[in-house]
Write an enzyme that holds these catalytic residues in place. Structure first.
Site, PDB file in Angstrom:
ATOM      1  N   TYR A 125      22.997  12.522  29.062  1.00 58.98           N
ATOM      2  CA  TYR A 125      23.162  12.571  30.515  1.00 58.98           C
ATOM      3  C   TYR A 125      22.333  11.507  31.229  1.00 58.98           C
ATOM      4  CZ  TYR A 125      22.980  14.275  35.319  1.00 58.98           C
ATOM      5  OH  TYR A 125      23.046  14.360  36.685  1.00 58.98           O
ATOM      6  N   LYS A 152      23.536   8.040  33.684  1.00 58.53           N
ATOM      7  CA  LYS A 152      23.203   7.752  35.071  1.00 58.53           C
ATOM      8  C   LYS A 152      22.545   6.377  35.205  1.00 58.53           C
ATOM      9  CE  LYS A 152      24.894  11.475  36.914  1.00 58.53           C
ATOM     10  NZ  LYS A 152      26.102  11.399  37.766  1.00 58.53           N
ATOM     11  N   THR A 190      22.871  24.870  41.337  1.00 64.93           N
ATOM     12  CA  THR A 190      24.324  25.032  41.238  1.00 64.93           C
ATOM     13  C   THR A 190      24.642  25.483  39.813  1.00 64.93           C
ATOM     14  OG1 THR A 190      24.752  22.778  40.463  1.00 64.93           O
ATOM     15  CG2 THR A 190      24.663  23.115  42.859  1.00 64.93           C
TER      16      THR A 190
END
Length: 245
Positions: free
Chosen positions: A168, A172, A203
């Site tokens: 991840y 980015k 979230t």
């Protein structure tokens, strides 16, 4: 041509993407809600309309060329141009305990899948929407990134930047680098493109862990989506200002 700004947000049916869409809608934008799950997409559009926001659904899987082409055609029919594109759709990839991705044992298929969505999807959507953005008097592109993509912060042993996320975080970093290349290409065209860090937002993406609300996480992206013509481009921001690359 209508003075109403037209915006498209990817991954907009929930979380930060929904909050960005709602925030732009509250500012008077007509908003395209991009999402790949059509039932969730319809529910998000209905919720936005119930709040008085001019919203329309855009079925969109950023990893599918056919879907992206169809989305551009839909925006063309609905609005004829695009003033704001927010590339928000993203995935973390499979995580180990503690939201951890160990580079020494990482499945390359996980890396490919993450990059396909977080980087290649952004390129695919941006390029498909460019003809529509070029019809705008003040086109803005915002790529939703993360501070974990900052090489400066990741390499600083004194910075608390979270666990190792070997798929991840580099995705980015890659996205940030792509953002800079677009900014160089757009120099002098009036298209402003920047990367936004929403911070750690509670979230489903984070398992609802994090001190920030979706509305707080959306604030920087909304600000960058509504920059004046003399605003910055090719930069990386959070709520406090520029983030080091």
């Amino acid at each position: 041509m209508s003075n109403t700004k037209i915006a498209l947000v990817t991954g907009a049916n929930k979380g930060i993407g929904y909050a960005i869409t709602a925030g732009l809608g509250a500012l008077g934008h007509r908003v395209g809600v991009g999402a790949r799950d059509e039932s969730r997409l319809e529910a998000a559009v209905e919720k936005l309309r119930a709040a008085g926001i001019d919203a329309f659904g855009v079925p969109l899987d950023v990893t599918s060329r056919l879907s992206v082409t169809g989305a551009a055609e839909l925006v063309e029919r609905e609005a004829g141009r695009l003033d704001v594109l927010v590339n928000n759709a993203g995935i973390s990839g499979e995580m180990g305990p503690g939201w951890f991705q160990d580079p020494t044992g990482l499945d390359l298929d996980v890396v490919r899948t993450v990059v396909e969505t977080n980087v290649l999807g952004v390129i695919q959507v941006t390029n498909a929407m460019l003809p529509l953005l070029r019809r705008s008097g003040s086109p803005r592109i915002v790529n939703v990134s993360s501070s974990v993509g900052s090489l400066t912060l990741q390499a600083d042993p004194d910075t608390e930047i979270g666990p190792v996320m070997a798929a991840y975080a580099p995705s980015k970093t890659f996205l940030n680098a792509v953002t800079v290349q677009y900014a160089r290409q757009f120099a002098g065209t009036g298209i402003l493109i920047n990367a936004a860090c929403p911070g750690l937002v509670a979230t489903d993406f984070t398992g609802f862990h994090g001190p920030r609300t979706p509305d707080q996480g959306a604030a920087t992206a909304i600000r960058l989506a509504t920059l004046p013509n003399d605003g910055p481009t090719g930069s990386f921001f959070d709520d406090d200002g520029p983030i080091p690359w």
